[in-house]
Design a protein around this motif. Structure first.
Motif, mmCIF file in Angstrom:
data_model
loop_
_atom_site.group_PDB
_atom_site.id
_atom_site.type_symbol
_atom_site.label_atom_id
_atom_site.label_comp_id
_atom_site.label_asym_id
_atom_site.label_seq_id
_atom_site.Cartn_x
_atom_site.Cartn_y
_atom_site.Cartn_z
ATOM 1 N N PRO A 232 0.812 -1.220 0.000
ATOM 2 C CA PRO A 232 0.000 0.000 0.000
ATOM 3 C C PRO A 232 0.846 1.271 0.000
ATOM 4 O O PRO A 232 2.013 1.254 0.393
ATOM 5 N N PHE A 245 -4.408 0.473 -2.195
ATOM 6 C CA PHE A 245 -4.126 -0.963 -2.177
ATOM 7 C C PHE A 245 -4.362 -1.513 -3.581
ATOM 8 O O PHE A 245 -5.335 -1.142 -4.247
ATOM 9 N N ARG A 249 -3.970 -9.189 -9.457
ATOM 10 C CA ARG A 249 -2.608 -9.319 -9.980
ATOM 11 C C ARG A 249 -2.473 -8.787 -11.402
ATOM 12 O O ARG A 249 -1.538 -9.134 -12.114
ATOM 13 N N THR A 268 -3.049 -2.257 7.708
ATOM 14 C CA THR A 268 -3.009 -2.777 6.342
ATOM 15 C C THR A 268 -3.828 -4.052 6.180
ATOM 16 O O THR A 268 -4.311 -4.335 5.080
ATOM 17 N N ASP A 269 -3.973 -4.826 7.256
ATOM 18 C CA ASP A 269 -4.766 -6.057 7.147
ATOM 19 C C ASP A 269 -6.188 -5.742 6.688
ATOM 20 O O ASP A 269 -6.757 -6.460 5.860
ATOM 21 N N GLY A 271 -7.151 -3.099 4.897
ATOM 22 C CA GLY A 271 -7.108 -2.702 3.492
ATOM 23 C C GLY A 271 -6.934 -3.886 2.564
ATOM 24 O O GLY A 271 -7.585 -3.968 1.511
ATOM 25 N N PHE A 272 -6.049 -4.819 2.925
ATOM 26 C CA PHE A 272 -5.837 -6.000 2.086
ATOM 27 C C PHE A 272 -7.119 -6.840 1.987
ATOM 28 O O PHE A 272 -7.429 -7.394 0.931
ATOM 29 N N GLU A 273 -7.829 -6.924 3.092
ATOM 30 C CA GLU A 273 -9.067 -7.706 3.096
ATOM 31 C C GLU A 273 -10.117 -7.077 2.178
ATOM 32 O O GLU A 273 -10.783 -7.762 1.401
ATOM 33 N N ALA A 275 -9.483 -5.038 -0.335
ATOM 34 C CA ALA A 275 -8.997 -5.172 -1.711
ATOM 35 C C ALA A 275 -9.274 -6.566 -2.257
ATOM 36 O O ALA A 275 -9.587 -6.737 -3.438
ATOM 37 N N ALA A 276 -9.169 -7.585 -1.393
ATOM 38 C CA ALA A 276 -9.484 -8.950 -1.825
ATOM 39 C C ALA A 276 -10.961 -9.081 -2.181
ATOM 40 O O ALA A 276 -11.325 -9.799 -3.118
#
Length: 596
Positions: A232, A245, A249, A268-269, A271-273, A275-276
């Motif tokens: 990020p 984020f 791929r 960030t966890d 944000g990553f979640e 984004a997934a």
């Protein structure tokens, strides 16, 4: 809560004495005890706070620590009030058993530590529940607009999905721009699915949605997304702070970024979640697009071969959402340069980039050996015609619906496509047409964003004239291809059909080595003379030809006497052996200048 996070609470002033390698260990609660053998009363994962009243001799420390470890305790906090200091034997025992040990200052009570930790655990539990509800909703088919509605309701977080070309795919962003009609701030860059008029790339030139530096928030975020060394990435703009984020791929040129309001580097966890979740929805959209790409490819191949009859071609156009009387354009694109050469399939990358550039005017791009091709409807009802599909990420069905207005909460009903810019003549209300140059404007704006962010990637695009009906399709494919090749000769960018019916097309079809040889043979004597004498013969020749051979107009533009122009042109004629009073020699020199 992690031990690292507890140590970071400044008001507690805790000191770590042992267990540096376990700072990321989490604990689930707090237990205060001074029993010499408290094992039976402890639960795994707890933080134990002790005043050390159980210690009467050094060997007591090893036994106490062993009982804590056997109970699965996460860490020990030792008070100094009873012994005046934490004894070395306790520090050694904790290091031997791998148990983190923290010293609690005399002035900080255990109750203060417990009260600091407990609310944070409750907050974490609540946050975990909210995150689970969001993930479950997306897994059950919620679209992107529903995801952002849940983010707002559950997390009190705003944000948007932004493409690499500067388009808002879903959600909303604050905006510092001024409305050209009212002079007031527009207040928001949005996707139409949120119920507010969009500010697409093509209208940026008109002033809508611009910030003080001349670009929308979405374009700024896209530029930061393309140039960020890693994600990020935190972006600070006049409209606020955002954390970007990556979504999935995809190559960044065809990728999406999730822009969350605020600085989330410490979270960030989350944000990553999120984004997934966005990547999951994009994957659903891709499933539908595979079918649309195949159908578009079949239509293009049929038209290019000349083997299909008009009934077949007309049916293919309807499948792409274009009726027999509805105008459309053909767009051809290639992607070259070091950034594309690293891709396993540069042609497919070109198709993905073209689809992103053409949001929301078309659906899928066909990938051919000569580049990517897309058909762009020019009427508001085209994309929702028989066999067509709306275009937008808001659909939660997982099908091929791609319209921003197709999701829950979108303003358009069945049979409509997404509206154009607010107040513009190309909105979907009343079936009014898109502006004829609107796709070209969007393509130019998007390619400028990509060129600035990824200089190693060269996108070349050709746009045909407006066409109607299946008989015009084959000619439109050829016209778009010619325009794209001219764009390639120029080093990338967008070329429309009205630019190719000039000398530029003829020059673009001449091999590069032939063009260079012709230019050098014709202009090198002038260039050599200018270098030796520091003169401006070449500049004078350019202006003279632009002024259609007018001595006075040329002198006025160069701010010199007319006799100076006459002298310079005579010198050009002597050096090149050309007579600039004849049309043929003027054309030769003009083409040499353009070929250079």
């Amino acid at each position: 809560m992690r031990i690292r996070d507890l140590l970071a609470v400044e008001e507690l002033r805790l000191t770590l004495l042992a267990g540096e390698e376990h700072l990321d260990r989490s604990f689930t609660g707090v237990q205060i005890t001074d029993l010499p053998d408290p094992g039976r009363y402890l639960s795994p994962g707890e933080l134990v706070l002790s005043g050390l009243m159980w210690r009467t001799r050094p060997e007591d420390s090893e036994r106490f620590v062993r009982r804590l470890v056997e109970a699965g305790v996460a860490a020990l906090g030792a008070g100094r009030a009873w012994l005046g200091a934490v004894p070395d034997d306790l520090v050694r025992a904790c290091r031997e058993y791998g148990l983190p040990l923290m010293e609690v200052p005399v002035e900080v009570s255990f109750r203060t530590v417990a009260e600091t930790v407990t609310p944070r655990h409750a907050e974490l539990r609540d946050a975990l529940g909210r995150h689970r509800r969001i993930v479950a909703a997306v897994a059950e088919g919620a679209g992107l607009e529903e995801l952002f509605a849940l983010m707002d309701a559950e997390l009190r977080m705003t944000g948007a999905v932004v493409s690499a070309t500067g388009a808002v795919i879903a959600g909303r962003l604050p905006d510092t721009g001024m409305d050209p009609g009212t002079g007031r701030g527009t207040g928001m860059d949005t996707n139409p699915g949120m119920g507010t008029a969009a500010v697409p790339r093509a209208r940026i030139g008109a002033g809508a949605g611009r910030g003080s530096d001349g670009e929308t928030v979405a374009v700024r975020l896209a530029r930061e997304f393309l140039t960020a060394p890693r994600l990020p990435h935190v972006v600070r703009t006049p409209a606020g702070t955002f954390t970007l984020f990556g979504v999935g791929r995809e190559h960044r040129a065809a990728g999406w970024a999730l822009a969350c309001g605020g600085d989330l580097i410490a979270e960030t966890d989350l944000g990553f979640e999120l984004a997934a979740c966005v990547a999951l929805e994009r994957g659903r959209m891709e499933e539908g697009l595979r079918v649309e790409r195949r159908l578009a490819g079949q239509l293009v191949a049929l038209a290019a071969s000349g083997a299909g009859d008009q009934a077949e071609l007309g049916a293919g156009l309807r499948t792409c959402g274009i009726g027999p009387a509805e105008p459309y354009r053909v767009v051809s694109a290639t992607v070259t340069g070091p950034g594309a050469a690293r891709e396993a399939d540069p042609a497919a990358l070109g198709g993905r980039i073209l689809e992103e550039l053409l949001r929301p005017w078309t659906t899928a791009a066909a990938v051919t050996p000569d580049g990517a091709l897309a058909l762009v409807p020019l009427t508001a009802g085209a994309a929702s015609g028989s066999g067509g599909s709306s275009r937008g990420p808001a659909s939660g069905s997982g099908g091929s619906s791609r319209g921003p207005a197709s999701g829950p909460g979108g303003p358009a009903s069945a049979g409509q496509v997404a509206a154009g810019p607010a107040g513009s003549p190309d909105r979907a209300d009343g079936g009014r047409p898109w502006a004829a140059d609107e796709p070209a404007g969007a393509l130019r704006a998007g390619t400028e964003v990509l060129a600035a962010g990824l200089p190693g990637l060269r996108v070349s695009i050709g746009v045909s004239a407006a066409l109607t009906g299946s008989p015009a399709l084959r000619g439109g494919l050829e016209e778009a291809g010619h325009a794209r090749r001219l764009a390639e000769a120029r080093g990338g960018g967008v070329v429309t059909s009205d630019e190719i019916y000039t000398h530029a097309l003829l020059l673009a079809t001449v091999p590069g080595d032939v063009r260079r040889s012709f230019t050098e043979r014709t202009l090198d004597p002038i260039l050599d003379y200018d270098r030796r004498h520091r003169s401006e013969l070449l500049r004078t020749l350019e202006v003279f030809l632009d002024c259609a051979g007018s001595w006075n107009a040329c002198a006025e533009r160069l701010h010199v006497h007319v006799n100076t122009v006459r002298y310079r042109i005579r010198r050009v004629e002597e050096l090149t052996g050309r007579d600039l009073s004849t049309m043929a020699d003027r054309v030769d020199l003009f083409l040499a200048l353009r070929a250079s």
